[in-house]
Write a protein that holds these residues in place. Sequence first.
Motif, short mmCIF file in Angstrom:
data_model
loop_
_atom_site.label_atom_id
_atom_site.label_comp_id
_atom_site.label_asym_id
_atom_site.label_seq_id
_atom_site.Cartn_x
_atom_site.Cartn_y
_atom_site.Cartn_z
N GLU A 2 37.00 34.73 29.59
CA GLU A 2 35.59 34.92 29.89
C GLU A 2 35.18 36.33 29.53
N THR A 5 32.29 38.24 34.59
CA THR A 5 32.11 37.41 35.77
C THR A 5 30.69 37.55 36.26
N ALA A 99 39.63 43.69 41.32
CA ALA A 99 38.49 42.80 41.08
C ALA A 99 37.23 43.27 41.79
N LYS A 190 30.00 39.16 43.42
CA LYS A 190 31.27 38.44 43.36
C LYS A 190 32.33 39.32 42.72
N SER A 193 36.64 38.01 37.85
CA SER A 193 37.71 37.06 37.64
C SER A 193 38.90 37.75 36.97
N GLU A 194 40.12 37.28 37.27
CA GLU A 194 41.32 37.89 36.72
C GLU A 194 41.48 37.63 35.23
N SER A 196 38.79 37.72 33.09
CA SER A 196 37.59 38.19 32.43
C SER A 196 37.81 39.59 31.88
#
Length: 537
Positions: A2, A5, A99, A190, A193-194, A196
């Motif tokens: 990605e 996020t 994150a 948020k 993401s790991e 991204s």
Amino acid sequence: MEDHTTGALVDRDEALPVIAGTQENDPRATISGDLKQAAFKAGRSLQDRLFSKILEQVMPMEDVSAEALSTSDKPNSTDNKRPAFSLPLMANNFRRFNARIGIVFLFQTRVERLLSWNKPSHTLSFLFIYSFVCLDPHLLIIIPLAVVLFFIMVPAFLARHPPPPSTSTSSITPYYSYQGPALAPAKTIKPASETSKDFFRNMRDLQNCMADFSDVHDATVSAFAPLTNFSNEKLSSAVFLSCTLVTSLLFLTAHLLPWRFIFLVGGDAGILLLHPSFHDFIQSVASDALEQIPDQGSVAGKKEKESIDLGEMPLPTSSRAVTLMGSLANISLDSDPEEREVEVFEIQYRSLAPYFESQWEHFLFSPMPYDPLSPSRIAGDRPKGCRFFEDVQAPTGWAWKSKKWELDLDCHEWVVERMITGVGFEVSGGLSEGGSTTGGEIGGWVWDLPPTSFRGDHDVASTSGHDDIDSTDPSRADDKKVQRKGKERAPLDYEERASTGSNIMGEWRRRRWIRIVHRVSMPTAQDKHELAGDDET
């Protein structure tokens, strides 16, 4: 992978960081998406568990409750709830932290842009706000509320009420409608993401932040440690004296200083100095000054004997300020060194075997008197020390001042100071235990009283536990006669007891030797380095 996020607060203006690999052909190639995903999904793999077990064997876990009890009387319930060290848990916490750390780096980036005059309108606005707060400090309480209103709630409301999509082909600026129901969901922060790119940007920023902190820490220590750790005693003493004077003056005059204008001028000047054009101005001024130096060289040579330079400002040698600064810099540290008195106890031993007349034998020299109630003697340990005077060393940081040891003949003083009981000692006048004379010689001995099984009717001990008989006191002599009245025969003196083999002393006796020491300067790291260089040459 990605790109980012949704809802994560990270700095997305910079490119994705390049991760160095171990390939032989291309060492700067980036890791592919599959390798990245595998690297973060293998947190609880067999390798991690194996390494965690090995680490537990190398560094055994300690009980947190026992550690809390050792540091304080009452255990801390908060510490008991904290988990012990675990490699998988640490890896998991690092992923969670990485994150969510994007908001900190985003704030850092915006502050750097604000102070670097990237957008002059924003920097000038900040200067006006800072100036208003300095002139009226009561406005400082409004800043947190204004930040909540304009930087949190207004963007959140605009996210809920976005402008309608434009249907025309003309370039018309979209407008926001503040009426009607919300058209979009609420914006929520948020974690990244790991898998991204934002996660990798956070890792890069965290890596650089740790390096920056280490560099700042090392620079701060290298700059301030020589001034404050007394490695150079003259420099540190001057700093200490200056700080003392400034502290005393501020304690009396701090309420008279115009702090508002000081912060106003200092803050505005600091931000203006960060302007890019200011560096060009400083360089031009420095180049002009360097061009004028050769022309003034002959004039400066003539006045060299009449004045000295304090920075860039010449001052006459007769100036009182120069005299004061010279006195501060030339602090005298050649005062007499501190002196102390050290002691060592000569301990002797003899056997108390019945019907066996033994002589005193030298045992050793000990820093403790090894009295009957000493902890080492109660525990059954032998006295510790050295056999000869030559083996007794001065304490660390001290050196011998007197050439030889001196015997302390006044044993009564140190026995009373230490509250030692169960011993007998010599008294002034050349008298020993039992009241018999010793030919005018006093050796400063303090001996143990014999056990009850070895004491006869001739032994008399004081209620304090000290056997210190002084026959020069007539009243005490009369008391002794009254106590001995009614006995069949007169008590034996010291020589008679020795001839009959009766024990009037215990197994151990000791006397005190003293010597003067003075403090010496400890070699610094620079001195050790110079000595090592001299040895190599």
